[in-house]
Design an enzyme around this catalytic site. Structure first.
Site, mmCIF file in Angstrom:
data_model
loop_
_atom_site.group_PDB
_atom_site.id
_atom_site.type_symbol
_atom_site.label_atom_id
_atom_site.label_comp_id
_atom_site.label_asym_id
_atom_site.label_seq_id
_atom_site.Cartn_x
_atom_site.Cartn_y
_atom_site.Cartn_z
ATOM 1 C CE1 TYR A 54 0.733 0.998 4.465
ATOM 2 C CE2 TYR A 54 0.495 -1.385 4.426
ATOM 3 C CZ TYR A 54 0.903 -0.235 5.063
ATOM 4 O OH TYR A 54 1.504 -0.313 6.297
ATOM 5 C CG ASP A 56 1.272 -5.028 20.287
ATOM 6 O OD1 ASP A 56 0.095 -5.319 20.001
ATOM 7 O OD2 ASP A 56 2.131 -4.741 19.433
#
Length: 352
Positions: free
Chosen positions: A212, A269
């Site tokens: 992308y 995380d």
């Protein structure tokens, strides 16, 4: 309660600091590294993340360093044929791509007076300012030196572990280790200009490739089950995969029984690492951080509000690793038919 102490000045930690300031709360941030990350690698910010950041007043600054992505295209490995596509511009917030370092700079600039590169001799020499800004005391010590473990003091301070997959704050909640999820990721940013505003994903046996655009480049990630030559793959995607030189093993951790205990809470995380197959790791850290100020005195309520959604995101992310890497056959054909028939509202639960 005294001002919270945020361990980690990454995406989750800085977003938490911005969110606390928006609620009129001061905080302290400590960070092991001597400076903001200089990573030029790309990151996708889906609408559920950009909506939160816009609500914190970061919309214009974020869009100034980002590109708006319009669609996701899923393609077949052997010939690049289109299996299915989904519009990414159908929600009330944009789907953006940018460089990770640019996102950190946007978050950093929102908090007046943040200083990096300072070194302090002890945990008592942290700088603290009010809700209009904060300072960062950079310890400059490795996790093996106990970074993050000494911050849960008896002064009533809430400790927020935003220190990522290798979190040391998490060690106050569980004695667990990293789990190899069986994939290796390779990445690169290519000097491509004027690329289509599309996330392209090629699915194939034992691997997938994602590309992308980001400002002034094309971000490429190739994820494999192990050593993979990409022989037989469509030549354009083979060229992208060959350009990805830096590889790293993907790890996760087992789910925590609880995200908090005794005035310590983990987010992002540090709380719930996930494989990257849904591009939601940073987005869920941002959601955590934005929700936290409403629950500073009710960590059980924070976990109850966030955990069901996060667990669903993690489950879909984990399933993606299997679905993306199917060998050609009956299961692969079933998957491809599902991709072709996917309805536009299918991801509304995630992006709204």
């Amino acid at each position: 309660m005294s001002e919270p102490l945020i361990v980690g000045a990454g995406i989750g930690g800085l977003t938490a600091a911005v969110a606390l300031a928006a609620h009129g709360r001061s905080c302290t941030v400590v960070e092991r590294s001597p400076a903001l990350s200089a990573s030029g690698y790309g990151i996708q910010l889906p609408p559920n993340a950009t909506r939160v950041l816009a609500g914190l007043g970061l919309g214009p600054a974020l869009e100034a360093v980002s590109l708006r992505l319009e669609a996701r295209e899923i393609r077949r490995w052997a010939d690049g044929s289109l299996l299915g596509s989904a519009a990414l511009d159908r929600w009330d917030a944009p789907y953006l791509s940018l460089r990770r370092a640019a996102l950190l700079r946007v978050l950093h600039s929102r908090i007046a007076g943040v200083q990096f590169g300072r070194s302090f001799g002890s945990a008592d020499e942290r700088l603290v300012v009010g809700a209009d800004g904060l300072h960062s005391a950079v310890r400059g010590r490795r996790a093996s030196d106990g970074f993050g473990r000494s911050f849960a003091s008896a002064d009533g301070r809430l400790v927020v572990g935003a220190d990522g997959l290798h979190s040391t704050v998490r060690g106050r909640l569980a004695s667990d280790g990293l789990v190899d999820v069986g994939y290796t990721a390779y990445r690169a940013v290519l000097p491509v200009r004027d690329a289509r505003p599309v996330v392209s994903v090629w699915l194939g046996p034992g691997a997938h490739v994602v590309a992308y655009p980001v400002p002034d480049g094309l971000n490429v990630v190739a994820v494999t089950d192990g050593l993979h030559s990409f022989d037989g793959w469509d030549e354009p995607v083979r060229a992208l995969a060959r350009a990805c030189m830096r590889g790293f093993v993907l790890y996760t951790r087992a789910p925590l029984p609880a995200w908090h205990r005794d005035g310590v809470v983990v987010i992002g995380d540090a709380a719930h690492p996930m494989p990257p197959f849904l591009a939601q790791g940073a987005a869920q850290a941002i959601e955590d951080a934005a929700a936290l100020p409403d629950y500073l005195d009710d960590l059980a309520g924070f976990e109850a509000a966030r955990r069901p959604r996060v667990e669903r995101v993690v489950a879909v992310s984990v399933a993606g690793g299997h679905e993306y890497h199917l060998a050609d056959g009956a299961e692969q054909r079933r998957r491809d038919k599902q991709i072709a028939a996917a309805e536009p509202p299918g991801q509304d639960w995630l992006y709204t």
